[in-house]
Design a protein around this motif. Structure first.
Motif, PDB file in Angstrom:
ATOM      1  N   TYR A  15      57.098  12.094   4.476  1.00 49.80           N
ATOM      2  CA  TYR A  15      57.034  13.154   5.478  1.00 49.80           C
ATOM      3  C   TYR A  15      58.292  14.014   5.511  1.00 49.80           C
ATOM      4  CZ  TYR A  15      52.715  11.246   7.351  1.00 49.80           C
ATOM      5  OH  TYR A  15      51.428  10.826   7.500  1.00 49.80           O
ATOM      6  N   LYS A  53      50.942   8.388   1.451  1.00 51.99           N
ATOM      7  CA  LYS A  53      52.148   8.069   2.232  1.00 51.99           C
ATOM      8  C   LYS A  53      52.827   6.788   1.758  1.00 51.99           C
ATOM      9  CE  LYS A  53      52.055   6.457   6.535  1.00 51.99           C
ATOM     10  NZ  LYS A  53      53.082   5.396   6.643  1.00 51.99           N
ATOM     11  N   TYR A  74      55.249  15.969   1.906  1.00 53.36           N
ATOM     12  CA  TYR A  74      53.992  16.578   2.355  1.00 53.36           C
ATOM     13  C   TYR A  74      54.239  18.061   2.608  1.00 53.36           C
ATOM     14  CZ  TYR A  74      51.380  12.230   2.983  1.00 53.36           C
ATOM     15  OH  TYR A  74      50.707  11.050   2.769  1.00 53.36           O
TER      16      TYR A  74
END
Length: 402
Positions: free
Chosen positions: A44, A10, A68
């Protein structure tokens, strides 16, 4: 100019928690040391891509973001992926399976061909499905471990038959990483020993890279009442932070307030404090949600004592080591030191039970003791966690580049 490709999970900006701070500091340190840096990371959603572009421009590097994939699947896709993992036991660790995705594999291979790095740095062990492309080109690999995941998983999720089954593929991940990495950077001395036991080729202890450094000079202990006591858990959606907070609010603080009335004001810092704990806050138990850095520093300047229970959890818990690095007299649990050489009564106060935490708070009403512990903690922290010491470790790691 030597080149380093960093592959990270991330996107670590803005760096809210310990993990993001560590990875962001790692990127910036390599740039400072004169390396040309290229980053591949996960986001994300597309809304994060503007932040990625702005950060890349600010740092003067290339950052490629990949979405993702396996967090937002339909039921049918989840079933198909479940079957794929079932016949490939090395992907039973779901975190690793995310990095078998063709899109991120393609981005890594593209970077290897176009950027031609001298070294590939992987942040976190579950990225190992990407190692094959790097090994084929005979490029050295350094892996940064944020914790020894099998142990961390059992401590966070509990010890049960089901979880011991889930433990095995996570242990396999660590074993694979130890064999495929030229160097594994463990985050604590205790976890370094675990990597050595499973046969990692080379293990180096690399502490959190984002700890603040106040140097060897401690803060001046103030002589006033009430004393400001703080706990900073970063985010309370992390189980071990949440349980430590519950222990303080439900057990330690009420008893300390009963034994030492009007002697302490307690401050709780961090994001996502559970709503069910709202009833514990009062005029002498103050909640501080996420604060801008300047406001956080202003409040830190008012604090006197840090309290940081560690009931479970692996890795290097920032809620313990940041106060020590800042030169605060700190009360914590022995297990949380994870092999770092802080000694009870010399650098900090160790406590395990409610009674011991309360007794320690009582003893730290002594200004001289607070000053002695804070000074010693700051001095030792500067020796092992300062930016200069971390840079020294990283420079030695990078000697692997031919």
């Amino acid at each position: 100019m030597k080149k380093v490709l960093i592959v990270s999970p991330k996107f670590p900006y803005p760096p809210y928690g310990a993990c993001e701070l560590d990875r962001a500091a790692g990127i910036e340190m390599l740039i400072k040391l004169g390396y040309k840096v290229y980053v591949i990371t996960k986001v994300y959603s597309d809304e994060y891509k503007q932040t990625v572009r702005e950060t890349a421009e600010k740092l003067g590097i290339t950052i490629v973001s990949v979405g993702y994939k396996y967090l937002f699947l339909s039921l049918g896709q989840k079933i198909i992926n479940g079957l794929k993992r079932l016949i490939q036991p090395w992907y039973w660790d779901g975190a690793a399976f995310e990095y078998s995705d063709p899109e991120i594999r393609a981005e890594v291979e593209k970077a290897l061909d176009s950027f031609q790095p001298d070294l590939v740095w992987f942040d976190y062990t579950y990225l190992w499905p990407l190692y094959g492309s790097v090994r084929k080109k005979r490029i050295p690999i350094i892996t940064r471990s944020i914790n020894f995941e099998p142990r961390h998983f059992l401590e966070e999720d509990g010890r049960s038959v089901v979880n011991y089954i889930k433990f095995l593929p996570k242990l396999l991940t660590e074993y694979i990483v130890g064999k495929l990495s030229d160097t594994v950077c463990s985050i604590t001395p205790n976890e370094a020993e675990l990597y050595k036991k499973i046969g990692a080729r080379r293990v180096v202890v690399l502490p959190l890279r984002g700890l603040p450094s106040g140097g060897a000079k401690a803060r001046e202990a103030r002589d006033h009442t009430p004393l400001n006591v703080f706990f900073s858990g970063s985010t309370y959606n992390v189980a071990h932070n949440r349980e430590a907070l519950k222990f303080l609010l439900a057990e330690v603080i009420p008893e300390a307030t009963r034994q030492f009335p009007r002697q302490f004001i307690f401050h709780i810092f961090g994001r996502k404090i559970p709503v069910e704990l709202a009833g514990y806050f009062s005029e002498n138990v103050i909640k501080h949600n996420y604060l801008p850095p300047q406001k956080f520093e202003e409040l830190m300047a008012m604090m006197d004592i840090a309290v940081a229970p560690s009931l479970y959890g692996a890795g290097m818990q920032q809620k313990i080591f940041e106060p020590l690095a800042r030169g605060f007299p700190t009360i914590t649990s022995a297990r949380g030191l994870a092999g770092y050489p802080f000694k009870n009564g010399e650098h900090l106060v160790l406590a395990e039970t409610r009674e011991q935490f309360v007794s320690a708070l009582g003893s730290l009403r002594d200004r001289n003791l607070r000053q002695e512990l804070g000074t010693a903690a700051a001095k030792l922290s500067a020796a092992i966690f300062s930016k200069e010491k971390i840079e020294e470790i990283v420079k030695d790691l990078l000697k692997i580049i031919k």
